[in-house]
Scaffold this motif. Structure first.
Motif, PDB file in Angstrom:
ATOM      1  N   ALA A  59     -19.974  -7.033  -0.069  1.00 41.04           N
ATOM      2  CA  ALA A  59     -19.879  -7.074   1.562  1.00 41.04           C
ATOM      3  C   ALA A  59     -19.992  -5.659   2.361  1.00 41.04           C
ATOM      4  CB  ALA A  59     -18.553  -7.631   2.160  1.00 41.04           C
ATOM      5  N   THR A  60     -19.418  -4.696   1.391  1.00 44.91           N
ATOM      6  CA  THR A  60     -19.301  -3.479   1.703  1.00 44.91           C
ATOM      7  C   THR A  60     -20.791  -2.564   1.773  1.00 44.91           C
ATOM      8  OG1 THR A  60     -18.882  -2.830  -0.500  1.00 44.91           O
ATOM      9  CG2 THR A  60     -17.166  -2.777   1.062  1.00 44.91           C
TER      10      THR A  60
ATOM     11  N   PRO B 146     -18.523   3.939   8.557  1.00 45.53           N
ATOM     12  CA  PRO B 146     -18.014   3.459   7.215  1.00 45.53           C
ATOM     13  C   PRO B 146     -17.503   2.112   6.772  1.00 45.53           C
ATOM     14  CG  PRO B 146     -16.229   4.892   8.411  1.00 45.53           C
ATOM     15  CD  PRO B 146     -17.576   4.529   9.458  1.00 45.53           C
ATOM     16  N   PRO B 147     -18.393   1.389   6.221  1.00 49.43           N
ATOM     17  CA  PRO B 147     -17.920   0.035   5.908  1.00 49.43           C
ATOM     18  C   PRO B 147     -16.348  -0.380   5.735  1.00 49.43           C
ATOM     19  CG  PRO B 147     -19.957   0.749   4.640  1.00 49.43           C
ATOM     20  CD  PRO B 147     -19.063   1.889   5.116  1.00 49.43           C
TER      21      PRO B 147
ATOM     22  N   LEU C 182     -13.075  -4.354   7.004  1.00 47.12           N
ATOM     23  CA  LEU C 182     -14.527  -3.894   6.856  1.00 47.12           C
ATOM     24  C   LEU C 182     -14.949  -3.368   8.690  1.00 47.12           C
ATOM     25  CD1 LEU C 182     -16.776  -6.216   4.907  1.00 47.12           C
ATOM     26  CD2 LEU C 182     -15.849  -3.986   4.290  1.00 47.12           C
ATOM     27  N   LEU C 183     -15.731  -2.592   8.750  1.00 51.73           N
ATOM     28  CA  LEU C 183     -16.636  -2.459   9.986  1.00 51.73           C
ATOM     29  C   LEU C 183     -17.982  -2.833   9.915  1.00 51.73           C
ATOM     30  CD1 LEU C 183     -15.213  -0.663  12.393  1.00 51.73           C
ATOM     31  CD2 LEU C 183     -16.694   1.225  11.241  1.00 51.73           C
ATOM     32  N   VAL C 184     -18.333  -3.822  10.894  1.00 53.55           N
ATOM     33  CA  VAL C 184     -19.676  -4.415  10.789  1.00 53.55           C
ATOM     34  C   VAL C 184     -20.142  -4.377  12.063  1.00 53.55           C
ATOM     35  CG1 VAL C 184     -19.052  -6.137   9.109  1.00 53.55           C
ATOM     36  CG2 VAL C 184     -18.712  -6.784  11.271  1.00 53.55           C
ATOM     37  N   VAL C 185     -21.568  -4.189  12.284  1.00 48.82           N
ATOM     38  CA  VAL C 185     -22.297  -4.258  13.569  1.00 48.82           C
ATOM     39  C   VAL C 185     -22.114  -5.540  14.246  1.00 48.82           C
ATOM     40  CG1 VAL C 185     -24.343  -3.978  14.739  1.00 48.82           C
ATOM     41  CG2 VAL C 185     -23.673  -2.718  12.511  1.00 48.82           C
ATOM     42  N   ARG C 186     -21.654  -5.626  15.359  1.00 50.65           N
ATOM     43  CA  ARG C 186     -21.166  -7.244  15.997  1.00 50.65           C
ATOM     44  C   ARG C 186     -22.211  -8.071  16.029  1.00 50.65           C
ATOM     45  NH1 ARG C 186     -17.535  -8.150  20.047  1.00 50.65           N
ATOM     46  NH2 ARG C 186     -17.022  -5.964  20.600  1.00 50.65           N
TER      47      ARG C 186
END
Ligand code: HEM
Length: 457
Positions: A269-270, A322-323, A443-447
């Motif tokens: 996922a990262t 940063p993922p 995790l940080l993801v694009v919406r």
């Protein structure tokens, strides 16, 4: 040494006085707004009140991160921090073991993540990316995040099974990929909060129970694959390495599935998220995109798999998105930091997103922390062509002896895929600016998954 002195409030960085339950809920469900307001009021490092934790310190100070991550396991442990998710990782996972076992298991996985075996995969990775891009719709929007998840899943499963393995999707596919996808999908769809309630695993249909079931299926699949390989001397890929290590005693008998799950979940996922964010930022910066396309086509010092500009693009997108936006340690000994004394037992969380956006870290490197400027990573090279990785607050992959083992593999994959895709197709973003970043668990993801249109070159 254990800290027996009582914790004095005056020794701790100041922080909000709200009831613990309120602070815990705000951090879980509105972390951005809550940490913004805390930072404005208390500075880079503050003490949070979190239910059932003695002291929790939240920090975006890279100096504290460097200090704490470089301490030995006896003074600062990641294992205890990661143990909150032991039900997912398993008891022999590199995320939770320590000392000699930790060092030994890291040595076992590093050959597939660094050096000649990685470089030998450049063509295979580029080919997989070109094949994927050739299959994307030319009529409707394509969501790059979804496509990157499928592609990276294939690459990670091939790392485990070996590059020559049969299909990993579609008819006749090895079941491993679908098991990994099911577990990560289950994880994505549930909140971190619901996973903190272990007793709910007995409630039919609960989030916790679904994760445990998906993990059991994946572990079963990995064990079956390792038994099948045992008679053939192990075979290729990380699975082969670990089967051989188990046979000659370098890996404990019950550790194989936990190792492979850490590898697959830690990397999948990262890396997919990193790729989607890199595309999103690049597609919204036409000059940077043009330079990247030129390099991907073999111009401007580029080569197949990308050159210095794409390397800088990857670094800059990892800086801005940063993922893994947070990582942490639990202190086993008190740590003196400036005028504070953080006690043994304190949980210290490092906010990577905030660290990377500190203005002081970018002084002399182009400033403007919110701007996408790949050239800042080339700034100090004498010939202007090599990446320097100069940003001092850089903590994309954590730090110290626990630094992510995929720290060179993941950027290599991102760069190689960017180059292959940009050389094969023309992508146009469907939004007029990069997407908002949302925190999905750690995790940080694009919406909205980076919607684009695709046309052939
Ligand atoms: C862009 C992609 C990636 C990001 C942002 C990322 C980030 C991180 C971070 C922040 C940590 C915690 C480090 C610490 O506590 O100091 C970590 C640990 C880890 N990552 Fe990654 N990672 C990525 C890719 C990968 C890949 C490709 C793999 C493996 C194939 C991987 C496997 C692991 C493992 C096994 C650990 C635990 C290491 C240990 O405790 O010894 N990660 N990663």
């Amino acid at each position: 040494m254990t800290d027996t002195a009582p914790v004095r409030r005056a020794d701790l960085p100041p922080g909000p006085r709200l009831p613990y339950a309120v602070q815990g809920l705000r951090m879980l469900y509105a972390p951005e707004a809550f940490s913004d307001s805390c930072r404005r009021r208390y500075g880079d490092t503050y003490t949070l009140g979190v239910p059932r934790r003695p002291v929790t310190v939240w920090s975006s100070d890279p100096a504290l991160a460097r200090l704490v991550t470089r301490l030995p396991d006896e003074a600062s442990t990641a294992a205890e921090w990661n143990a909150a998710a032991e039900f997912l990782w398993g008891p022999r996972s590199p995320f939770v073991v320590e000392g000699e076992e930790h060092r030994r298991t890291r040595r076992l996985v590093m050959p597939v993540l660094r050096g000649p075996r990685v470089l030998a995969r450049r063509e295979e990775i580029g080919e997989a990316a070109r094949r994927a891009a050739a299959g994307w719709s030319r009529e409707g929007p394509v969501r790059l995040l979804e496509e990157m998840r499928a592609l990276v899943l294939e690459l990670m499963v091939r790392s485990v099974l070996g590059p020559g393995a049969g299909p990993v999707s579609g008819p006749g596919a090895d079941p491993l990929a679908s098991r990994v996808a099911r577990l990560t999908e289950t994880l994505r769809r549930i909140t971190l909060g619901s996973l903190l309630l272990p007793w709910t695993r007995h409630v039919p249909g609960s989030a916790y129970g679904r994760v445990l079931r998906a993990r059991r299926e994946l572990a079963g699949c990995l064990e079956a694959a390792s038994r099948a390989r045992a008679g053939e001397g192990g075979g290729p890929g990380l699975l082969g390495d670990l089967v051989r290590a188990r046979a000659d005693g370098r890996l404990a008998g019950d550790a194989l599935a936990d190792q492979l799950i850490a590898f697959l979940l830690g990397g999948y996922a990262t890396t997919a998220t990193a790729l989607a964010s890199a595309f999103d930022l690049l597609l919204h910066h036409p000059a940077a995109l043009e330079r990247a396309e030129d390099e991907a086509a073999g111009g401007e010092g580029g080569e197949e798999g990308g050159g210095p500009w794409l390397e800088a693009v990857v670094r800059e997108s990892l800086r801005l998105s940063p993922p893994a936006w947070v990582f942490g340690r639990v202190l086993r000994e008190p740590v003196e930091f400036g005028r504070w004394r953080l006690p043994a037992g304190a949980w210290v969380a490092f906010d990577v997103l905030e660290m990377h956006r500190r203005a002081d870290a970018l002084a002399g490197l182009g400033g403007d922390p919110g701007a996408f400027r790949p050239e800042r990573h080339l700034a100090r090279a004498a010939d202007g062509r090599r990446c320097t990785g100069a940003v001092p607050s850089w903590h994309v992959f954590g730090g110290g002896g626990r630094v992510c083992p995929g720290a060179s593999f993941a950027p290599f994959v991102v760069r190689t895929v960017l180059a292959a895709v940009l050389a094969r197709v023309r992508l146009r973003p469907l939004r007029d600016r990069p997407g908002t970043l949302v925190r999905e668990s750690t995790l940080l993801v694009v919406r909205d998954g980076v919607p684009v249109t695709v046309s052939d070159r």
